[in-house]
Structure formats: structure tokens, C-alpha cells
Scaffold this motif. Structure first.
Motif, short mmCIF file in Angstrom:
data_model
loop_
_atom_site.label_atom_id
_atom_site.label_comp_id
_atom_site.label_asym_id
_atom_site.label_seq_id
_atom_site.Cartn_x
_atom_site.Cartn_y
_atom_site.Cartn_z
N GLU A 158 0.25 -1.38 -0.11
CA GLU A 158 0.37 0.11 0.23
C GLU A 158 1.21 0.96 0.55
N SER A 159 1.78 1.07 0.11
CA SER A 159 2.81 2.12 0.73
C SER A 159 3.52 2.64 -0.35
N MET A 160 3.81 1.63 -1.31
CA MET A 160 4.76 1.78 -2.57
C MET A 160 3.63 2.27 -3.92
N LEU A 161 2.42 2.47 -3.58
CA LEU A 161 1.46 2.61 -4.30
C LEU A 161 1.07 3.92 -4.42
N LYS A 162 0.90 4.05 -3.26
CA LYS A 162 1.35 5.88 -2.92
C LYS A 162 1.74 6.83 -3.62
N PRO A 163 1.57 8.14 -4.29
CA PRO A 163 1.99 8.54 -4.82
C PRO A 163 3.89 9.44 -4.40
N LYS A 164 4.79 9.53 -4.86
CA LYS A 164 5.98 10.10 -4.08
C LYS A 164 5.84 11.02 -2.94
N PHE A 165 4.88 11.67 -3.47
CA PHE A 165 5.10 12.75 -2.38
C PHE A 165 4.25 12.49 -1.34
N ALA A 166 3.49 11.71 -1.44
CA ALA A 166 2.98 11.13 0.24
C ALA A 166 3.90 10.61 0.76
N GLN A 167 4.65 9.79 0.26
CA GLN A 167 5.44 8.59 0.82
C GLN A 167 6.51 9.41 1.26
N ILE A 168 7.05 10.91 1.30
CA ILE A 168 7.52 11.77 1.60
C ILE A 168 7.62 11.92 2.78
N LYS A 169 5.85 12.89 2.93
CA LYS A 169 5.21 12.43 3.65
C LYS A 169 5.39 11.62 4.55
N GLN A 170 4.67 10.12 4.85
CA GLN A 170 5.12 9.31 5.34
C GLN A 170 5.95 9.00 6.18
N SER B 122 14.72 20.00 15.77
CA SER B 122 15.81 19.56 14.76
C SER B 122 15.48 20.01 13.55
N ARG B 123 16.61 19.51 12.98
CA ARG B 123 16.81 20.62 11.30
C ARG B 123 16.24 18.39 10.60
N ILE B 124 15.86 19.08 8.93
CA ILE B 124 15.50 17.52 8.39
C ILE B 124 16.20 17.84 7.13
N PRO B 125 16.79 16.80 6.54
CA PRO B 125 17.03 16.88 5.17
C PRO B 125 16.59 18.16 4.54
N SER B 126 17.71 18.23 3.62
CA SER B 126 16.79 19.32 2.51
C SER B 126 16.26 18.87 0.94
N GLU B 127 15.26 19.57 0.49
CA GLU B 127 14.77 19.29 -0.63
C GLU B 127 15.62 18.36 -1.76
N ASN B 128 17.04 18.99 -1.55
CA ASN B 128 17.41 18.28 -2.43
C ASN B 128 18.10 16.96 -2.14
N GLU B 129 18.21 17.12 -0.90
CA GLU B 129 18.43 15.28 -0.16
C GLU B 129 17.32 14.54 0.31
N LEU B 130 16.01 15.24 0.08
CA LEU B 130 15.13 13.91 0.21
C LEU B 130 14.75 13.43 -1.42
N ALA B 131 15.36 14.44 -2.21
CA ALA B 131 14.77 14.47 -3.40
C ALA B 131 15.39 12.66 -4.02
N GLU B 132 16.36 13.29 -3.93
CA GLU B 132 17.45 12.10 -4.02
C GLU B 132 17.56 10.93 -3.57
N GLN B 133 17.20 11.36 -1.73
CA GLN B 133 16.36 9.71 -1.91
C GLN B 133 16.06 8.56 -1.84
N PHE B 134 14.17 9.66 -2.61
CA PHE B 134 13.77 8.85 -3.05
C PHE B 134 13.20 9.06 -4.52
N ALA B 135 14.65 9.67 -5.32
CA ALA B 135 14.46 9.32 -6.58
C ALA B 135 13.06 9.88 -7.67
#
Length: 244
Positions: free
Chosen positions: A6-18, A33-46
Motif C-alpha cells: 500500500e505504501s509503494m502504491l502511494k504517490p511519491k510526495f505522500a511517501q515522503i510525507k509518511q 531538529s533540522r530535517i534533510p533538505s529538499e534536494n536530499e529528500l529528492a535524491e533519497q526517494f529518486a
């Protein structure tokens, strides 16, 4: 296995939120606390940076994250936040933060309107109005007490609703779409009954919002919302356009 599919079927942005909400819930990412940057999240989730930005933006708008221009994005204060500039459904607010919403109806009754209530609703003194008291909970912890007086003219079936399944706000928006609201905000000291409803063992200041709502030109409801000062806050964002 099913949850993973079910998680894999979610849109990528929803997976990042989760993913972000999961890190916060597990306390791996602490408050402020500081979270990863948008660039880092984009790279992590391709994904593209725009997709990562959508996830971060939606969580920021929900009060889960806060942005500091030029510095980064951080885990917001664990106080729940509601907008002062719009009327939102508290169940939606809690769910957007990744929390579990529930409601405990305390009282549902018909009463004869005393003068202050009659004036607030624009009805005759001693006329029948509906009265409800609900406790809204987030992750089974009391978050807000809602005391509401409703004009039966606009919601004749109000007392028959199951407010564990639908909030008064949702129901009233269905039967009498809101067109106007006015509210005042102040700090108050809770009485013993309010402390009991909010499970406050050490008395603390609470945030009280008094709100009247209209449908067309008629007043639909008069509401008092009370939340512990340590758990709730109000915020808003305004953008001003200047004439050139």
C-alpha cells in the motif's frame, strides 16, 4: 506485507510525507531538529525537487514542519496548531499531522436559551436551541473542548448525529454552508470541570476561542473552544499586495 505494498502504491510526495512523520513519531527527529533538505529528500526517494518540495510544503502548512528562509526546515513545536484566519475541521488538522483523531461526546441536549445565548444566536430568549459539549482527542489525549449552541432552524437533526464519526463543523457545513465567521481569542483559567475534560492535573492557562458562524445572513452557531496552552496554538499567514 500488505502495508508495504500500500505504501509503494502511494504517490511519491505522500511517501515522503509518511517518511517524515514516521521519523518524528519515532523521536528520531526531535522537536526543532533540522530535517534533510529538499534536494536530499529528492535524491533519497529518486524524485524531482518539486515533488519533495510539495511534501515539505504540505507538512509545513499542517504545522508539522517550520521553514526558516536561508537556514532550513525544522520539526515544529509539538504544540498543535490551528489557523486563526480560516475555520478548519479539527479532525483534518490532527490527521494532517499524522495523528489519530477521536471524539468523546459529553453532552447533547435541547435547552431554553438564556439571554446571552439568545443574543449570540439571534433568537428569542427561552426559545429552544441545541447544546453540545465534545472533547476532541489526538492520539487519545484530550486536545480541545468544544461547547456549541446551534439554531435548530438550520440543523434540525443536529442532536441525532454521531459525532464520533462526523464533527459538528463537518455536519453544519453540509446542512448550512458557512459564509461568515467572527471570533475572539483570549487566555483563560479553566474551572474544575474543564480540567477534568482536558485531563489537566496541574491547572494551567488555556486558549479560548469564542466563535459565531453565519450561513447567508443568519447565525447558525455560537461556539466556545478551549485548549490547554501547552498543547495548542493559533497561527496564520498573510500575503499583502502593494499597488505599484
Amino acid at each position: 506485507m500488505q502495508n508495504k505494498v500500500e505504501s509503494m502504491l502511494k504517490p511519491k510526495f505522500a511517501q515522503i510525507k509518511q517518511h517524515i512523520i514516521g521519523k518524528i513519531k519515532s523521536t528520531e527527529w526531535a522537536e526543532h531538529s533540522r530535517i534533510p533538505s529538499e534536494n536530499e529528500l529528492a535524491e533519497q526517494f529518486a524524485v524531482s525537487r518539486m515533488t519533495a518540495r510539495r511534501a515539505v510544503t504540505e507538512l509545513s502548512e499542517a504545522g508539522v514542519l517550520t521553514r526558516n528562509q536561508g537556514i532550513g526546515t525544522f520539526v515544529a513545536s509539538f504544540k498543535s496548531q490551528s489557523s486563526l484566519l480560516e475555520i478548519r475541521n479539527i479532525a483534518d488538522e490532527v490527521k494532517e499531522r499524522g495523528g489519530m483523531y477521536s471524539c468523546n461526546p459529553v453532552l447533547l441536549e435541547s435547552i431554553n436559551a438564556i439571554a446571552p445565548i439568545a443574543i449570540a444566536l439571534g433568537v428569542e430568549v427561552d426559545s429552544i436551541v441545541y447544546h453540545s459539549v465534545l472533547v476532541h482527542l489526538e492520539n487519545e489525549n484530550p486536545l480541545q473542548v468544544e461547547e456549541r449552541f446551534v439554531n435548530p432552524k438550520f440543523a434540525p437533526a443536529y442532536l441525532q448525529q454521531n459525532f464520533e464519526l462526523i464533527t459538528p463543523h463537518e455536519y453544519l457545513c453540509q446542512v448550512a454552508p458557512l459564509t461568515e465567521a467572527r471570533h475572539t481569542v483570549e487566555a483563560v483559567s479553566p474551572n474544575a470541570e474543564m480540567c477534568n475534560w482536558l485531563a489537566l492535573y496541574n491547572e494551567e492557562p488555556c486558549l479560548q476561542v469564542i466563535r459565531r458562524t453565519w450561513s447567508a445572513n443568519d447565525i447558525v452557531s455560537f461556539t466556545r473552544l478551549v485548549s490547554p496552552g501547552s498543547k495548542y496554538r493559533l497561527g496564520g499567514h498573510l500575503t499583502f499586495k502593494h499597488k505599484k
